[in-house]
Each structure stands twice: as structure tokens, then as C-alpha cells.
Scaffold this active site. Structure first.
Site, PDB file in Angstrom:
ATOM      1  N   TYR A   1       0.822  -1.211   0.000  1.00 41.74           N
ATOM      2  CA  TYR A   1       0.000   0.000   0.000  1.00 41.74           C
ATOM      3  C   TYR A   1       0.853   1.257   0.000  1.00 41.74           C
ATOM      4  O   TYR A   1       2.038   1.228   0.276  1.00 41.74           O
ATOM      5  CB  TYR A   1      -1.045   0.012   1.106  1.00 41.74           C
ATOM      6  CG  TYR A   1      -0.674  -0.193   2.551  1.00 41.74           C
ATOM      7  CD1 TYR A   1       0.597  -0.026   3.066  1.00 41.74           C
ATOM      8  CD2 TYR A   1      -1.694  -0.558   3.447  1.00 41.74           C
ATOM      9  CE1 TYR A   1       0.858  -0.197   4.408  1.00 41.74           C
ATOM     10  CE2 TYR A   1      -1.451  -0.735   4.794  1.00 41.74           C
ATOM     11  CZ  TYR A   1      -0.167  -0.550   5.271  1.00 41.74           C
ATOM     12  OH  TYR A   1       0.082  -0.724   6.610  1.00 41.74           O
ATOM     13  N   GLU A   2       0.208   2.358  -0.389  1.00 36.51           N
ATOM     14  CA  GLU A   2       0.861   3.662  -0.611  1.00 36.51           C
ATOM     15  C   GLU A   2       1.939   3.588  -1.691  1.00 36.51           C
ATOM     16  O   GLU A   2       2.934   4.317  -1.640  1.00 36.51           O
ATOM     17  CB  GLU A   2       1.450   4.216   0.698  1.00 36.51           C
ATOM     18  CG  GLU A   2       0.465   4.318   1.832  1.00 36.51           C
ATOM     19  CD  GLU A   2      -0.801   5.074   1.473  1.00 36.51           C
ATOM     20  OE1 GLU A   2      -0.770   5.896   0.536  1.00 36.51           O
ATOM     21  OE2 GLU A   2      -1.836   4.826   2.115  1.00 36.51           O
ATOM     22  N   GLY A   3       1.737   2.717  -2.650  1.00 36.38           N
ATOM     23  CA  GLY A   3       2.680   2.584  -3.761  1.00 36.38           C
ATOM     24  C   GLY A   3       3.601   1.411  -3.549  1.00 36.38           C
ATOM     25  O   GLY A   3       4.381   1.376  -2.591  1.00 36.38           O
TER      26      GLY A   3
END
Length: 596
Positions: free
Chosen positions: A441-443
């Protein structure tokens, strides 16, 4: 179950002895950020993490959050809501926020160890307040005056929490494909319609309202990423005067059943003409959202550190107690039926790997915190720009390396337990499962690698890299004749020069073949991370030698640095070889030849 004790000695060493935080904060005008106040904050944060959050970690994993399909409401695990109440009462949600919005105005840097302690104690719980800070930053930088006044105060004081609504069922990384639409209303608001997935803390019972920051398209939006706008869309409608009205037409459709962080809520959110307000300029939503995302990426990097630290503590305690065979050099504890496994080289390899990566990463994270403070508060415009450029360069390294190392570290720690690590009772398998999400998550790690190689290096002609290498060179110059770090100077100088050379080589090849950027990005990311940590380990040894810490502490830093340079830094050799092989080994095979 696993236990946790806040590593305050090492945090204070990193803050005060290595980074010189006291002098920096005074220089930046943080009059309240004295050593006494900062130490009191750290002590109380440690107490809260150890006694309130850590005991709930296993509960969150075993019970999880529950979803009521009939109402769309979520109930968090037992104890989570009470813990959040204590968190708010203690003022933690506004620790580093501006006093203009009810915050305490302490340096951003002091929020870094707070987040590490929270994540180590209870990662799933920590996800509920995680994105509120990013929402505050996005609204503060891009929102209208009335939006800042209405939304920031309850977010800062913790009465409300924030979310980031980007991903849709058909698009994740490529946000240019998103379909959520925003239709203008007569009152100046917008009707938001669409479905978002993987929304952390999209619904819960901890607060009275939840502020969703939603990416959507206006009717006249151009195609692709240039047609995305950002909207603030609360769970309960909020008027421009701050009054809270009826339930908005948005609802949690389901929550995901996950490998780890089971106490955290990962929601499908359905927006059905929900009232929202435009944040920033039309079609400029990605710029505003990246303000929030970059904050979150550094926060997720701290999750990797926190999990690693907790895993290390438990593996170390087990290795000191578990008796298993004799040392290869002969009995080290002849009064016992066998030696503790900490005498065995392979166990030491795993423990030292985790220790060296955790303590080095902690400095990388805290350094990023100081750069944010400089970028926000320095009186020198040029210094603010340099700090912003450098922290932008370090953000993908921090997020990706600290989370990937978090997976490696939790698995090493579990391995120290042998079969006992795989079973539930010791709590090690939960740490390994929880760590797995952090690289996603978050890239993802791949996205961080492309960001570093493309946007942060190729597009800037290596501006951030040049600043970091100048910092390395300044340290080398200042310590050329320092016997405490003499053994580290030459290899550090060699790696810095090689890093610059690899960068030039990639960019030269990319001028002929754009695939070279993507082909080199993963290895370039990790090469960069290992060299960054080499710098921080050399600085740690120098700082420890000059400090008032005892001889045992200084020797531990020196011996861990020697292990890092001898056993971890050589990983750069493989990454450099892969980089130099170019794009051909990756791109030559036709898609159909991968198999049926």
C-alpha cells in the site's frame, strides 16, 4: 505472544548525538522543543505504546474488525476505541500540527519516533490515525480558507479521522483510468459518485465523523491523469460554517479479509451522489493528493521499522534463552545442558542483519523528519528548497527499503524461533504477516523504484542524489583523520563514487532506450538504500565515539557497523551487476514465450 519495549536509548542517540536535533530545533525557532520536553514526550509515548497498544496487538489479529452488511457499519476489535480515546486525550493527534489549528506545534521530527512506537506496538491500530496527518497536510496546502477552518481543527484534535480514496476496482497505479465522477450542485458543492477500494479506515466506530479525500472527474475533465480533481467528502455532511448535518450518501460496501493487519479496516467505499467540496484547482487533484501520499509513504516506512524492532527484541530474547547443541568452538555455557542459540554463527547472522538494518533505517527516517522541518521552517529560502529536494529523493528509498527490509527482518526473527516461530503462541507469525502489506500500500516497491529512478533522478538531473553525495563527502572530509571511523572512510567514498557513476550510466543508456529506466529501477533503489545506510552507520560510529555513552554502547555500534560494511553493504555488488546488464535480459523475451 510477542512483547515490546520502546528502544528509547537508541532513539535518543539518533536524535541528539547523531542528528543534533536540539541545536537544529533551536535554529528553526522551535522554542518549546527543549531536551526536557522532547524526553518527556518520548517517555510518555513509550508508556502508551507499551501498556495500552501492545497488549491489544494480538486481540486485533484474533478478533479483527467486523462488518454489519445491513447498516454498513464497522466495529473495531475490543479495546481499540478506548485506546483511541486515550490517544486523543493525550494530545497525540496534534503533536506536530500547527497551533493555528489546535496542534502543539512541535517539530515534525518528534512525530517520527511516536509513529515508530505506535507501529511496533500495534500496526493495525496505528492505521486508523495514520492518514489523518496526510489529510491535514493536503487541506492545509491546497484547501480553501473555510475548508481549513472547518476540517482541520477536528482532524488535528482527533475528533475526526481522514482517509485517502484513490484506488478503484479497475485501476490502482494508473489513476488516469479512474471513473468516479463529480457533478456540480447549485450550492457550489459536488455530487460524488463511484466506488473506491482498499480504503484504510474508511469506516469505523472510533470517531463521530470521517473525512474522505476523494479523487474524481468533473464533467469537462480531459482524459487521463490531467483530468483528476480532489474533493473533501465527509461521512456526515459538513456546512461551510462547520455545522454537521445528516449522513452523507456514502457507505462502506464491505471490508476485505486480509493476510495480516486484521484489526485494521480495509473498505470498499460506495459514493452515491455524496456531497463533496473541490480541494484546490479543477483537474489538479493529483498534485494535492501527492501531498498526502508522500506523508503516508514516509509513515509506512516507519511501519517496517517498528515491526522489525519488535521482531528483533523477541528473537534476541529467545536466542538468549533457547538451549540447542554446543558452540562449534566448544561449550560456552558448560554449566548448562546445551548452549543458547545466540552462540551459533547463523543465528548471529540473522540477529545482526536485523539490528543493522533497523538502527540504520531509524536514522534515515529521522533524517527525513529533520529535512521536513527545515523545508517548512528555515528562514533561508535556498535551504528550504535543498531540504525539500533531498527529502523528495529519500522518500521512495525510505518507503521501499524500510518495508522490504521489514519483511526480511520479521522473517529472520521468526526463523530464529525455528518451528516455534511458525505457530501462533509466540506472535512472530503475526509480525511476518502484518509486514507483508507494507510493500504494497501507498505505492508498491516497483512504483517507488520508478519514482526514484524516473521522477526523482532522471527528471531532475540527479538533483537529490547530488545533495546527498555532497553530505557524504562533507562527512568524509571532516573525518578523514578520525581514527574512530578510519576503516569506513574508503569503502564509503568508493560506494559514493560508484553510485554517481551508475546513475550516469543508466541515464546515458536511457537516452537511447527508455526501457533502461524501468530495467534499472529496482536494483538502483536498493543499491541506493544500502549506500545511504552505510553513510548513517559511519556517522553512528563517529557520534558514538564522541558521546557520553558507555563503552559497551560504543562497542556495540562499532561492531554492528563492521558487520554492516562486511556482510550487508556487499549486496550492492549484485545490484550494480544487474544494473549494468541493461534492459536486454528483461525485455528480450516475447510475452508468449513466458509459458501457457
Amino acid at each position: 505472544m510477542s512483547t515490546y519495549k520502546a528502544p528509547l536509548t537508541d532513539i535518543r542517540f539518533a536524535l541528539y548525538d547523531v542528528l543534533g536535533a536540539e541545536a537544529l530545533f533551536a535554529q528553526l525557532g522551535y522554542t518549546d522543543a527543549t531536551r526536557d520536553i522532547l524526553d518527556a514526550v518520548l517517555d510518555e509515548a513509550a508508556r502508551f505504546a507499551e501498556t495500552v497498544l501492545a497488549p491489544l496487538n494480538g486481540v486485533g489479529d484474533e478478533v479483527g474488525s467486523t462488518f454489519d452488511k445491513s447498516t454498513g457499519e464497522v466495529t473495531t476489535p475490543p479495546g481499540f476505541k478506548a485506546a483511541y480515546g486515550q490517544f486523543v486525550e493525550g494530545g497525540w493527534t496534534g503533536l506536530t500540527a500547527s497551533p493555528d489549528f489546535g496542534g502543539q506545534g512541535l517539530p515534525h521530527t518528534i512525530g517520527v519516533p511516536l509513529n515508530e512506537l505506535v507501529n511496533a506496538a500495534n500496526l493495525a491500530w496505528g492505521n486508523f490515525p495514520l492518514l489523518s496527518h496526510g489529510a491535514v497536510e493536503a487541506l492545509k496546502q491546497h484547501g480553501q480558507d473555510w475548508q481549513r477552518e472547518v476540517f482541520l481543527k477536528p482532524l488535528v484534535d482527533g475528533r475526526w479521522t481522514g482517509t485517502m480514496c484513490l484506488t478503484e476496482p479497475h485501476c490502482g497505479t494508473d489513476l488516469g483510468l479512474l471513473k468516479t465522477r463529480a457533478e456540480p450542485n447549485e450550492d457550489g458543492s459536488y455530487a460524488i459518485t463511484g466506488t473506491k477500494i482498499f480504503i484504510t479506515a474508511g469506516e469505523h466506530d472510533l470517531t463521530d465523523n470521517i473525512v474522505h479525500l476523494v479523487l474524481a472527474r468533473l464533467p469537462d475533465a480531459p482524459a487521463g491523469a490531467k483530468g483528476i480533481s480532489l474533493f473533501v467528502t465527509p461521512k456526515f455532511k459538513v456546512a461551510r460554517d462547520g455545522s454537521v448535518g445528516e449522513r452523507n450518501t456514502l457507505r462502506c460496501g464491505s471490508i476485505e479479509h486480509k493476510m495480516g493487519i486484521k484489526g485494521s479496516v480495509t473498505c470498499v467505499m460506495n459514493f452515491d451522489g455524496a456531497q463533496g467540496y473541490l480541494v484546490g484547482q479543477p483537474h489538479k487533484g493529483l498534485q494535492a493528493m501527492f501531498t498526502m501520499m508522500n506523508t503516508a509513504r514516509l509513515g509506512v516506512g516507519l511501519q517496517g521499522i517498528g515491526l522489525s524492532e519488535r521482531a528483533y527484541q523477541n528473537a534476541l530474547a529467545y536466542a538468549r534463552d533457547r538451549l540447542q547443541t554446543r558452540s562449534l568452538a566448544g561449550a560456552k555455557f558448560p554449566d548448562k545442558p546445551a548452549d543458547p542459540i545466540i552462540v551459533h554463527p547463523d543465528v548471529r547472522r540473522m540477529l545482526l542483519t536485523v539490528k543493522s538494518l533497523v538502527e540504520g533505517s531509524r536514522l534515515l527516517a529521522l533524517h527525513a523528519g529533520t529535512l521536513i522541518d527545515v523545508a517548512n521552517h528555515s528562514a533561508d529560502a535556498a535551504e528550504r528548497e535543498r531540504a525539500d529536494t533531498l527529502v523528495s529523493f529519500l522518500t521512495p528509498i525510505s518507503k521501499a527499503c524500510q518495508t522490504e527490509w521489514g519483511i526480511e527482518n520479521t522473517y529472520h526473527a521468526l526463523q530464529c524461533f525455528g518451528g516455534h516461530g511458525y505457530i501462533h503462541e509466540h506472535g512472530m507469525e503475526q509480525l511476518a504477516r502484518d509486514a507483508r502489506i507494507t510493500t504494497l500500500y501507498e505505492g508498491t516497491t516497483g512504483i517507488q523504484a520508478l519514482d526514484l529512478m524516473g521522477r526523482k533522478t532522471a527528471s531532475t538531473q540527479g538533483a537529490g542524489l547530488k545533495l546527498f553525495l555532497a553530505q557524504v563527502e562533507a562527512f568524509i572530509g571532516a573525518n578523514e583523520n578520525n581514527p574512530a571511523v578510519a576503516e569506513f572512510i574508503a569503502p564509503l567514498r568508493e560506494k559514493a563514487a560508484e553510485w554517481a557513476g551508475l546513475t550516469r550510466s543508466i541515464l546515458q543508456r536511457a537516452a537511447q532506450d527508455p526501457e533502461e529506466i524501468g530495467a534499472a529501477s529496482h536494483d538502483y533503489l536498493f543499491y541506493s538504500g544500502y549506500v545511504v545506510l552505510a553513510y548513517w552507520w559511519a556517522r553512528s560510529v563517529a557520534a558514538a565515539d564522541a558521546s557520553s555513552h558507555g563503552e559497551a554502547f560504543k562497542q556495540a555500534k562499532l561492531e554492528t557497523a563492521r558487520f554492516y560494511f562486511a556482510r550487508i553493504l556487499p549486496r550492492t555488488l549484485a545490484h550494480a551487476a544487474a544494473i549494468e546488464s541493461g534492459a536486454a535480459p528483461l525485455m528480450a523475451m516475447a510475452a508468449e514465450r513466458f509459458g501457457d
